[in-house]
Scaffold this active site. Sequence first.
Site, PDB file in Angstrom:
ATOM      1  N   GLY A 249       0.845  -1.205   0.000  1.00 40.95           N
ATOM      2  CA  GLY A 249       0.000   0.000   0.000  1.00 40.95           C
ATOM      3  C   GLY A 249       0.878   1.252   0.000  1.00 40.95           C
ATOM      4  O   GLY A 249       2.104   1.159  -0.105  1.00 40.95           O
TER       5      GLY A 249
ATOM      6  N   GLN B 182      -1.232  -2.693   6.978  1.00 43.94           N
ATOM      7  CA  GLN B 182      -2.366  -3.265   6.255  1.00 43.94           C
ATOM      8  C   GLN B 182      -3.674  -2.520   6.547  1.00 43.94           C
ATOM      9  O   GLN B 182      -4.604  -2.579   5.781  1.00 43.94           O
ATOM     10  CB  GLN B 182      -2.495  -4.746   6.641  1.00 43.94           C
ATOM     11  CG  GLN B 182      -3.635  -5.505   5.997  1.00 43.94           C
ATOM     12  CD  GLN B 182      -3.377  -5.812   4.526  1.00 43.94           C
ATOM     13  OE1 GLN B 182      -2.232  -5.758   4.062  1.00 43.94           O
ATOM     14  NE2 GLN B 182      -4.417  -6.105   3.785  1.00 43.94           N
TER      15      GLN B 182
ATOM     16  N   CYS C 138      -0.891  11.343  11.548  1.00 38.67           N
ATOM     17  CA  CYS C 138       0.124  12.093  10.799  1.00 38.67           C
ATOM     18  C   CYS C 138       0.235  13.556  11.236  1.00 38.67           C
ATOM     19  O   CYS C 138       1.330  14.090  11.420  1.00 38.67           O
ATOM     20  CB  CYS C 138      -0.177  12.022   9.303  1.00 38.67           C
ATOM     21  SG  CYS C 138      -1.904  12.266   8.904  1.00 38.67           S
TER      22      CYS C 138
ATOM     23  N   GLN D 281      -4.667  19.755   5.219  1.00 34.33           N
ATOM     24  CA  GLN D 281      -4.231  18.364   5.056  1.00 34.33           C
ATOM     25  C   GLN D 281      -4.384  17.875   3.620  1.00 34.33           C
ATOM     26  O   GLN D 281      -5.400  18.099   2.968  1.00 34.33           O
ATOM     27  CB  GLN D 281      -4.998  17.460   6.032  1.00 34.33           C
ATOM     28  CG  GLN D 281      -4.645  17.801   7.468  1.00 34.33           C
ATOM     29  CD  GLN D 281      -5.306  16.927   8.520  1.00 34.33           C
ATOM     30  OE1 GLN D 281      -5.820  17.445   9.498  1.00 34.33           O
ATOM     31  NE2 GLN D 281      -5.282  15.611   8.343  1.00 34.33           N
TER      32      GLN D 281
ATOM     33  N   ARG E 152      -9.241  19.629   4.857  1.00 28.86           N
ATOM     34  CA  ARG E 152      -8.638  18.946   3.700  1.00 28.86           C
ATOM     35  C   ARG E 152      -8.457  19.962   2.580  1.00 28.86           C
ATOM     36  O   ARG E 152      -9.396  20.710   2.259  1.00 28.86           O
ATOM     37  CB  ARG E 152      -9.569  17.826   3.234  1.00 28.86           C
ATOM     38  CG  ARG E 152      -9.000  16.968   2.135  1.00 28.86           C
ATOM     39  CD  ARG E 152      -7.952  16.002   2.616  1.00 28.86           C
ATOM     40  NE  ARG E 152      -8.517  14.952   3.445  1.00 28.86           N
ATOM     41  CZ  ARG E 152      -7.786  14.218   4.285  1.00 28.86           C
ATOM     42  NH1 ARG E 152      -6.493  14.405   4.408  1.00 28.86           N
ATOM     43  NH2 ARG E 152      -8.369  13.282   5.015  1.00 28.86           N
TER      44      ARG E 152
ATOM     45  N   HIS F  20       1.104  17.646   4.673  1.00 29.81           N
ATOM     46  CA  HIS F  20       0.171  18.333   5.571  1.00 29.81           C
ATOM     47  C   HIS F  20       0.838  19.613   6.109  1.00 29.81           C
ATOM     48  O   HIS F  20       2.018  19.596   6.464  1.00 29.81           O
ATOM     49  CB  HIS F  20      -0.171  17.458   6.766  1.00 29.81           C
ATOM     50  CG  HIS F  20      -1.132  16.336   6.479  1.00 29.81           C
ATOM     51  ND1 HIS F  20      -1.662  16.076   5.250  1.00 29.81           N
ATOM     52  CD2 HIS F  20      -1.677  15.407   7.302  1.00 29.81           C
ATOM     53  CE1 HIS F  20      -2.485  15.039   5.319  1.00 29.81           C
ATOM     54  NE2 HIS F  20      -2.501  14.603   6.560  1.00 29.81           N
TER      55      HIS F  20
HETATM   56  N1  HSE Z   1      -6.107  11.039   9.222  1.00 29.17           N
HETATM   57  C1  HSE Z   1      -5.132  11.660   8.408  1.00 29.17           C
HETATM   58  C2  HSE Z   1      -5.767  12.404   7.258  1.00 29.17           C
HETATM   59  C3  HSE Z   1      -4.136  10.698   7.842  1.00 29.17           C
HETATM   60  O1  HSE Z   1      -6.905  12.082   6.925  1.00 29.17           O
HETATM   61  O2  HSE Z   1      -5.136  13.274   6.690  1.00 29.17           O
HETATM   62  C4  HSE Z   1      -3.622   9.617   8.698  1.00 29.17           C
HETATM   63  O3  HSE Z   1      -2.990   9.990   9.885  1.00 29.17           O
END
Ligand code: HSE
Length: 368
Positions: free
Chosen positions: A11, A72, A134, A161, A267, A274
């Site tokens: 992945g 995974q 993250c 993000q 987002r 990020h």
């Molecule tokens: N939850 C984080 C995101 C990524 O959606 O940007 C994983 O840590």
Amino acid sequence: MKKVGFVGWRGMVGSVLMDRMNELGDFKKIESIFFSTSQVGEKAPNYSSSELLKDALNIDELLEMDIIVTCQGGDYTKEVHPKLKSKNWNGYWIDAASTLRMNSDSVIVLDPVNRSVIDRALNDGIKDFVGGNCTVSLMMMALGGLFESDEIEWLTSMTYQAASGGGARHMKELLTQMKVVGTNFTQMDESLSKDIMKVDQLVTNTLRDGSLDISCFGAPLAGNLIPWIDSAVEAGQTREEWKGVAETNKILGRSENIIPIDGTCVRIGTMRCHSQAFTIKLKRNIPMDEITQMISSHNDWVKVIGNTPEETRSGLTPAAVSGTLDIPVGRLRKMNLGEQYLNAFTCGDQLLWGAAEPVRRMLGILVD
Ligand code: HSE
């Protein structure tokens, strides 16, 4: 040599982990066994110690491992981890997924920040080590110096993000949306495309008319942003926002004396980097040169970017940081709210320090 089983290595996070391990010669220090849920019996990658892929759901084969590293995902952890525990497996479980993160007998790993918490856990016989969220890991790498000196009274984090936080399909969805928007513009009648208001109308129509694939994000991300990440938790917060306070304090081993943290997670249309804007309430009025020194001396990857337009544009953007382990921190200034209020901004690669690197380094701690 320790027997290390890898699951979920194909992945996105797994691939980044494999690349880093190869680059640094990590496979030479272990006996590596590769597991798969879908291609059992096929040829293992050339850096594997064993020739063929084993079955990632075969508990007896997993029980033979000294260490299991999994990227995974949470469903696999939920299914397999309890089965191994019920058979008294005594190995170490290193996981990139969030499933076990908040368990009392797991540690969130980010060794440049919490090596002492990790070492104490190893001494106490803890076996489950989990990579952090993250955004949290990237914030702690950036502000580690202020956390370590215990100078933070509270902070807010407003995030920007990248698509990769959702997964590989999300990144492709963003690019497909960008392409549709761009193509609609380039195919406009030349007389109309000279008028920016007509161009803007076309773009807005494209975002609204249902023609874009939004199956991953639930809204267009190209030319847009989405101020909601993950599910709702209590009091109007999202889970991503809740992780800020919960995981940060767990990483620091401060469950009895938490640092309040809150903010809005958003987002945006970047690929894998990020970014975060912080308002930090310091416990005292610290001079800027001391702050800079605390931040920049904390770890080998953080670097302070001068608060100038040139340095910010060249060093404090996803374009500058993507694909590297650099953790730039810039826009450092006292806010006009008062001398104890610090403004800061950081960017970091969500797949490296945000996911694969803490996991890779935890394996290194167990193996070295
Ligand atoms: N939850 C984080 C995101 C990524 O959606 O940007 C994983 O840590």
